[in-house]
Design a protein around this motif. Structure first.
Motif, PDB file in Angstrom:
ATOM      1  N   MET A 262      38.757  71.539  83.127  1.00  0.00           N
ATOM      2  CA  MET A 262      38.526  72.296  83.259  1.00  0.00           C
ATOM      3  C   MET A 262      39.329  73.546  83.969  1.00  0.00           C
ATOM      4  O   MET A 262      39.102  74.939  83.503  1.00  0.00           O
ATOM      5  CB  MET A 262      37.232  72.208  84.123  1.00  0.00           C
ATOM      6  N   LEU A 263      40.134  73.009  84.587  1.00  0.00           N
ATOM      7  CA  LEU A 263      41.267  73.840  85.594  1.00  0.00           C
ATOM      8  C   LEU A 263      41.758  74.990  84.495  1.00  0.00           C
ATOM      9  O   LEU A 263      42.286  75.871  84.163  1.00  0.00           O
ATOM     10  CB  LEU A 263      41.636  73.071  86.922  1.00  0.00           C
ATOM     11  N   MET A 264      42.418  73.793  83.490  1.00  0.00           N
ATOM     12  CA  MET A 264      43.448  74.337  82.608  1.00  0.00           C
ATOM     13  C   MET A 264      42.746  75.198  81.988  1.00  0.00           C
ATOM     14  O   MET A 264      43.325  76.405  81.333  1.00  0.00           O
ATOM     15  CB  MET A 264      43.879  72.807  82.134  1.00  0.00           C
ATOM     16  N   LEU A 265      41.925  75.081  81.546  1.00  0.00           N
ATOM     17  CA  LEU A 265      40.743  75.551  80.441  1.00  0.00           C
ATOM     18  C   LEU A 265      40.695  77.442  80.681  1.00  0.00           C
ATOM     19  O   LEU A 265      41.167  78.460  80.634  1.00  0.00           O
ATOM     20  CB  LEU A 265      39.072  75.408  79.875  1.00  0.00           C
TER      21      LEU A 265
ATOM     22  N   SER B 167      36.052  75.230  93.584  1.00  0.00           N
ATOM     23  CA  SER B 167      36.714  74.803  95.280  1.00  0.00           C
ATOM     24  C   SER B 167      35.396  74.073  95.895  1.00  0.00           C
ATOM     25  O   SER B 167      36.268  73.835  96.912  1.00  0.00           O
ATOM     26  CB  SER B 167      37.761  75.996  95.303  1.00  0.00           C
ATOM     27  N   LYS B 168      34.243  74.281  95.959  1.00  0.00           N
ATOM     28  CA  LYS B 168      33.376  73.961  96.467  1.00  0.00           C
ATOM     29  C   LYS B 168      33.082  72.457  96.746  1.00  0.00           C
ATOM     30  O   LYS B 168      32.315  72.443  98.093  1.00  0.00           O
ATOM     31  CB  LYS B 168      32.228  75.240  96.186  1.00  0.00           C
ATOM     32  N   SER B 169      33.009  72.303  95.587  1.00  0.00           N
ATOM     33  CA  SER B 169      32.588  71.033  95.886  1.00  0.00           C
ATOM     34  C   SER B 169      33.122  69.129  97.000  1.00  0.00           C
ATOM     35  O   SER B 169      32.981  68.868  97.299  1.00  0.00           O
ATOM     36  CB  SER B 169      33.057  70.117  93.989  1.00  0.00           C
ATOM     37  N   SER B 170      34.773  69.565  97.169  1.00  0.00           N
ATOM     38  CA  SER B 170      35.452  69.005  97.967  1.00  0.00           C
ATOM     39  C   SER B 170      36.890  70.129  98.444  1.00  0.00           C
ATOM     40  O   SER B 170      36.739  70.790  97.716  1.00  0.00           O
ATOM     41  CB  SER B 170      35.603  67.546  97.362  1.00  0.00           C
ATOM     42  N   ASP B 171      37.134  69.577  99.349  1.00  0.00           N
ATOM     43  CA  ASP B 171      38.276  69.805 100.006  1.00  0.00           C
ATOM     44  C   ASP B 171      39.616  69.159  98.950  1.00  0.00           C
ATOM     45  O   ASP B 171      40.834  69.993  99.263  1.00  0.00           O
ATOM     46  CB  ASP B 171      38.797  69.770 101.657  1.00  0.00           C
ATOM     47  N   SER B 172      39.886  68.017  97.996  1.00  0.00           N
ATOM     48  CA  SER B 172      40.523  68.007  97.409  1.00  0.00           C
ATOM     49  C   SER B 172      40.713  68.926  96.134  1.00  0.00           C
ATOM     50  O   SER B 172      41.378  69.116  95.728  1.00  0.00           O
ATOM     51  CB  SER B 172      40.223  66.908  97.358  1.00  0.00           C
ATOM     52  N   SER B 173      39.058  69.091  95.818  1.00  0.00           N
ATOM     53  CA  SER B 173      39.234  70.187  94.757  1.00  0.00           C
ATOM     54  C   SER B 173      39.225  71.471  94.723  1.00  0.00           C
ATOM     55  O   SER B 173      40.084  72.573  94.354  1.00  0.00           O
ATOM     56  CB  SER B 173      37.567  70.079  93.954  1.00  0.00           C
ATOM     57  N   ALA B 174      39.186  72.048  96.341  1.00  0.00           N
ATOM     58  CA  ALA B 174      39.783  73.543  96.616  1.00  0.00           C
ATOM     59  C   ALA B 174      41.275  73.586  96.775  1.00  0.00           C
ATOM     60  O   ALA B 174      41.491  74.287  96.403  1.00  0.00           O
ATOM     61  CB  ALA B 174      38.639  73.381  97.702  1.00  0.00           C
ATOM     62  N   ALA B 175      41.656  72.053  96.882  1.00  0.00           N
ATOM     63  CA  ALA B 175      43.771  71.968  96.994  1.00  0.00           C
ATOM     64  C   ALA B 175      43.614  72.312  95.360  1.00  0.00           C
ATOM     65  O   ALA B 175      44.739  73.216  95.151  1.00  0.00           O
ATOM     66  CB  ALA B 175      43.818  71.031  97.828  1.00  0.00           C
TER      67      ALA B 175
END
Length: 82
Positions: free
Chosen positions: A22-25, A48-56
Motif C-alpha cells: 500500500m505504501l509503495m502504491l 499511520s494511525k494503526s500502530s506506532d510501527s505503521s506510523a514509522a
C-alpha cells in the motif's frame, strides 16, 4: 511452535506485506500525479494511525508527499498526471 502461534506469525507477515505494498502504491500514484498529494497524505495518515510501527513506516512516504507538495508549489490538490 503451536498452530495458533504459526497462524499469528503468518497473519503478521501478510499484514506487513500488504502495508508495504500500500505504501509503495500510494507513493507511486502520488509521484505520477494519478492521485493528488492531499489524497495520498490522507491515506498515509490513516495507515499511520494503526500502530506506532505503521506510523514509522509511513513517515518516509509522508516526507515524499510533502516534497511533492513543495514541488507543485504548495498545491496538494492538483494531479498533473491524471
Amino acid at each position: 511452535m503451536s498452530d495458533a502461534d504459526e497462524i499469528e506469525m503468518e497473519t503478521r507477515r501478510r499484514s506487513l506485506a500488504v502495508e508495504g505494498a500500500m505504501l509503495m502504491l500510494i507513493d507511486g500514484l502520488a509521484a505520477r500525479g494519478t492521485i493528488s498529494a492531499d489524497e495520498a497524505e490522507d491515506m498515509l495518515r490513516i495507515l499511520s494511525k494503526s500502530s506506532d510501527s505503521s506510523a514509522a513506516r509511513a513517515a518516509s512516504s509522508l516526507r515524499i508527499v510533502n516534497q511533492l507538495k513543495r514541488l507543485r508549489r504548495g498545491d496538494g490538490a492538483i494531479t498533473p498526471g491524471a
